[in-house]
Design an enzyme around this catalytic site. Sequence first.
Site: not given
Lengths: 528, 255
Positions: A272, B133-136
């Site tokens: 992750y 970040n891709i998490k956003g």
Amino acid sequence: MSQTRALLDLDPKVVATARGLAAKAAAPVIDLARAHTTVAVERATLRLAGITGADTTHRAGDVPWVNRVVDTVREHCGLEHGVTLPVFHALREHDLGSLTELAEATAAGQIQFTIPTGRAATSAAKAARVAVAKGLRTVDRNRANRDKLVTKLGDPPRRPWIYLIVATGDIDEDVVQAANAARAGADIIAVIRSTGQSLLDYVPEGATHHGFAGTYATQENFRIMRAALDEVSKEVGRYVRLTNYASGLCMPEIAVLAGLERLDMMLNDSMYGILFRDINPIRTFVDQRFSRQVHARAGIIINTGEDNYLTTADAVDAAHTVTVSQLLNEHFAHEAGLPDELLGLGHAFEINPKVPDSFRLELAHALLARELFPDAPLKWMPPTKHMTGDVFNGYLLDGFFNLAGVLTGQSILLVGMMTEAVVTPFLSDRDLALANVRYVLDAAGSLREDFRPAPDGLIVKRAHQVLGEAVDLLDRIVDDGLLNAIADGTFGLMKRPADKGKGADGVIEKADGYLNPATTLLDEGATK
Amino acid sequence: MTTTETPKTKRYVRPYGDTTGDGMAQMSFTLPIPFGPRADGAAQQLANKMGMDPAMVVHSHPIGEDFTFFVVYGSVQHIVDLDAVKVVEREYPLLPPSDVNSAIKKTLRRKLVVVGACIGTDAHTVGIDAILNIKGFAGEKGLEYYRELRVVNLGAQVSIPELVKAARADKADAVLISQVVTQRDAHILNTQEMSAAFREAMGERCPLLIAGGPRFDPLMAADLGVDRVFGRGTTPGEVASYLVHAISQRKEHHA
């Protein structure tokens, strides 16, 4: 869990091939993890040895003593021999009583760290082992305490266990919400961390009251919440479990703090941080292995993060990447000493509800996970991607999610909120969400007994197809190498080269004389 | 039956339950009082004060000992004047990621390069990471998620010369800087210094300069010497949509 009756008729040979390929793909990465240490692993080791507190006088704000010491050791003599040799050598040389005193002296510039040799090395190693063993015995005691409390108070009356999130930013407010949630039926409370904590290269200190969309994970916050849940456990007559996050740059330290404060479950995924936080791959694999060894010792159930893949990629097209990640997570976890009963492998209900037969496809995917990992406490995650703000429709979708959970024998059910993507849940949103779960469990909790998908029906065929695609992908990963596959964007569409990413400068190749009493004690299972 | 008015000519409207003009609406809320007749009365009073009259408390149930949840239906007295409705219009449309990708492909025929950093001594990467970040952030994926964007995140405490150098080396189309710390107006001074450095080093070929942070006022762009300022609560989707808009404008301008 293990009473799972096989409904999918999976070919044991294909399953064995999948596991074999996962092991093959993981092997080079495990070798790499064994050959390196990181600043975070060294800090975690010193935390086990008893260092606490922070330097409140530093101009950058509270810097944990453990960071000051590890950074200074690295500057003076490097970390390739491990931090404990120079630290315990200095402790003796300067005749200091504790690691905190040593930290203060370090901050004052009074300590010159060196790598001891000969008899000095032997006695430093011995002292380090004694100190670290003491920390591990605290972890052991906490585990025994949990077992005692579970025996006395009992586990939740039925599966799946109900997992609820609180996240106010203020630990005192979290305590109120958590206690209310437990009274309303939550079996597991997860405290979400403040946005961005995973990218901090230190663990904040003390009780905190100002997080961003979550509450900082600190040792003191862990202690406060566990104590509050112990109280409410007595009140509700079952042991309420506590979850936090061992992820990000401080994964090993957070794992140690969780063990020291008797947390019960930790989010801990093998990839992750790499994929979604752009943390250096090597750093992640080294930190992950150490943290999982600590979790194994502490009897903590890990929760892996496969649900995240489905929030970025399509849940039908990418279904097999979840299976691949579960198999890799399983292998890494076994290698670090975690048994099946501590493997909360994750997956999620994220198929677009507009896709025809979406519910049948969800059942196929969920059942595949159940049958591939019959003894693992699987974690079933609710819809988020297709929750639109139409709360009425969202409530229905969550009902179907709950139904899929009971029909396929999921072990841990994260309660979905109809206000997902709208607001942080209202008190009433949580209450309604729990009512939804209760209704489904009461109405259909045993429906599994009657559920037999047709042998050549869509559910069975789909499960076989996904497993087949997973085997093909694992085959390619083995050919390519796991690190290259990650670099090429195989998972969650992200390209993460092995030499890039945050925290790369905190990775150190071990020297021949590297010593880490924590790893040794964890490998041996020793207490002294 | 024929309708006398088409929706376009209607000026005054009320909510529609099952009959035109009935004004029926539903709502739900929680009051911090124990469940019981008194609680229902309190809910009724609140609904009346909100302009719902008559109001029916059709459901209530306790949440713990100290709270009660209500569902209320009723007719609202208010009338909406459609002529008085003002909609704030953004100068660019909000696009879903797939449209952002195809627009970039069409306009540039290559990936759009974004270089991001926290400049000065600021170590708070929360903002820039939420956007990149891709998490956003807020349920939206970060810019890394967009196939046609190439994102270079330089991280924290990046010096201005380093940033200019990186922007040049990566042929940045846009430079995003984030500033959280505002002591002695550090965020303003740092940003002005940054924009001056870019203009001096690159002149006409200067990339789009975008500043973001919780204490920035979006109206300050000109003062700061940047093309755009994003304040608190900005989501990655807004930034991506702006990038598409600004790049296509620039292209037209240069063409």
